[in-house]
Design an enzyme around this catalytic site. Structure first.
Site, PDB file in Angstrom:
ATOM      1  CB  SER A 165      -0.971   0.006   1.177  1.00 39.93           C
ATOM      2  OG  SER A 165      -2.032  -0.891   0.939  1.00 39.93           O
ATOM      3  CE  LYS A 205      -4.488   1.667  -0.474  1.00 36.73           C
ATOM      4  NZ  LYS A 205      -3.853   0.344  -0.609  1.00 36.73           N
ATOM      5  CE1 TYR A 257      -4.870   2.779   3.672  1.00 39.84           C
ATOM      6  CE2 TYR A 257      -5.074   0.382   3.673  1.00 39.84           C
ATOM      7  CZ  TYR A 257      -4.368   1.530   3.336  1.00 39.84           C
ATOM      8  OH  TYR A 257      -3.175   1.415   2.668  1.00 39.84           O
ATOM      9  CD  GLU A 288      -2.242   6.549   6.820  1.00 39.01           C
ATOM     10  OE1 GLU A 288      -1.614   6.156   7.834  1.00 39.01           O
ATOM     11  OE2 GLU A 288      -2.901   5.795   6.090  1.00 39.01           O
ATOM     12  CE  LYS A 333      -0.932   4.045   2.792  1.00 38.12           C
ATOM     13  NZ  LYS A 333      -0.944   2.757   3.524  1.00 38.12           N
ATOM     14  CB  THR A 334       2.220   0.793   6.878  1.00 35.69           C
ATOM     15  OG1 THR A 334       0.783   0.889   6.799  1.00 35.69           O
ATOM     16  CG2 THR A 334       2.706   1.461   8.148  1.00 35.69           C
ATOM     17  CB  SER A 393       1.496  -5.532   4.188  1.00 33.14           C
ATOM     18  OG  SER A 393       1.960  -4.835   5.317  1.00 33.14           O
TER      19      SER A 393
END
Length: 396
Positions: free
Chosen positions: A90, A93, A176, A298, A341-342, A344
């Site tokens: 992600s 994004k 989300y 974020e 931002k994470t 996976s």
């Protein structure tokens, strides 16, 4: 919603918060000190989560440092390098958000337009009242994390959107969602008039100077593409899916990702349109606790303590419905923020964080999907050590 004026975003000031050329670090003393700092944070993660390999890149006021651990493939023992290709899930994004912002700056769309404007098939659907901005901030009204299992192609995707009904008024709740920001990317590409993959691989990535970033890894680069590892330690790579490119499909290297981070902090070498587009992804639109939802990214006021950063990256925020506070006016790009931002996939885990006012950015990519709190804690540990070093240096 207040109309967004991209002119007010600023061309350079919004992204240029520190000076210095973006070059490979040559200071061996700093390299050695930073290596100790990074290893103290990363090695416990590798051991506790049985992570085969990790690539970590750090930028400190324009100098880059790379730290590599373990292997890209347990089967052949190939070591991780700064040019190993990882799936970033992600974190993709943020690239989709950049393309959408680029389309707005270029005049092919407005984020305040209703989504149905760019896809006639959605006329007379709920998307007549859902803006592109709602899609990009997960505030469309309850689009789910994933598409239902029976959505497997574009025709089924459009049918799903036509039949979907929001559970909440747009702009009042955040959930989300891959189908949410995925649709934003799809519509942004339609507004420009070219397929999303083509725009990313032939326009956006090259404009950013990213030479080893892909949606589809070319055959001649497959030897550098790491294998991810599932929970039962089986080799795995991401499978194709509807709007996968837009939501979680980017594969890239530590060297390219740290360049992208630097572009987000200091994009002076980029063309004016792209500078403004990146700045547009740093506008804050909604608040969820201490977290400000921007476009893709974020954000948090900096400094921030670890507990608050963990709360903003918790499953409560990422997997559940949260009431949002609309920022009116929207929050213009700030210097004293932490942006993160994470990301996976089933076999990979990534985390990107940077603080523009400090000129510090950190990229962490692993070929295992290990817990997000561990990523945040490790990055925060590194960030605090680097920030402390900068303050001591400036005080001398």
């Amino acid at each position: 919603m207040r109309k967004i004026s991209v002119a007010k975003v600023g061309i350079i000031a919004a992204t240029s918060f520190y000076l210095g050329a973006c070059a490979q670090a040559t200071d061996s003393k700093d390299q050695s000190q930073f290596e100790q700092t990074v290893s103290e944070a990363i090695r416990p993660i590798i051991e506790e989560n049985n992570v085969p390999g990790m690539a970590v890149a750090v930028t400190v006021q324009g100098k880059r440092y790379f730290f590599n651990y373990g292997v890209a493939s347990k089967e052949n023992g190939q070591k991780v390098t700064q040019d190993t290709i990882f799936e970033i899930g992600s974190v993709s994004k943020t690239f989709t958000a950049t393309l959408a912002s680029y389309a707005q700056v270029s005049g092919t769309l407005s984020l305040l337009d209703n989504a149905s404007k760019y896809l006639p098939a959605l006329a007379d659907s709920s998307f007549n009242k859902i803006s592109l901005l709602n899609l990009g901030t997960y505030t469309a009204g309850g689009l789910p994390l994933q598409f239902p299992e029976n959505v497997n192609d574009q025709q089924e995707m459009i049918a799903y959107y036509k039949g979907w009904r929001p559970s909440y008024a747009p702009g009042t709740r955040r959930l989300y969602s891959n189908p949410s920001i995925g649709l934003l990317g799809y519509l942004a590409a339609r507004s420009i008039g070219k397929p999303f993959d083509e725009l990313m691989e032939k326009k956006l990535f090259p404009k950013l100077g990213l030479t080893r970033t892909y949606l589809k890894v070319p055959q001649n680069q497959m030897s550098k593409y790491a294998y991810g590892y599932s929970k039962d330690n089986k080799p795995i790579r991401v499978s194709p899916g509807v709007l996968d490119s837009e939501a979680y499909g980017v594969k890239t290297t530590a060297s390219d990702m740290i360049q992208f981070v630097e572009a987000n902090m200091n994009g002076m070498e980029l063309d004016e349109t792209l500078q403004r587009a990146i700045a547009g992804t740093h506008i804050g639109y909604f608040k969820v606790g201490d977290m400000t939802q921007a476009l893709g990214w974020e954000m948090y006021t900096y400094p921030i303590n670890l507990d608050r950063l963990l709360a903003g990256n918790s499953s409560q925020v990422s997997l559940k419905v949260n009431v949002v506070t609309r920022l009116a006016p929207s929050l213009s790009p700030q210097q004293n923020v932490l942006i993160n931002k994470t990301g996976s996939t089933n076999g990979f885990g990534a985390y990107v964080v940077f603080v523009p006012v400090k000129g510090i950015g950190i990229v962490m990519m692993a070929n295992k999907n290990y817990p997000i709190p561990a990523r945040v804690k490790a990055a925060y540990q590194i960030l605090m050590a680097l920030d402390s070093k900068l303050r001591l240096t400036s005080a001398r």
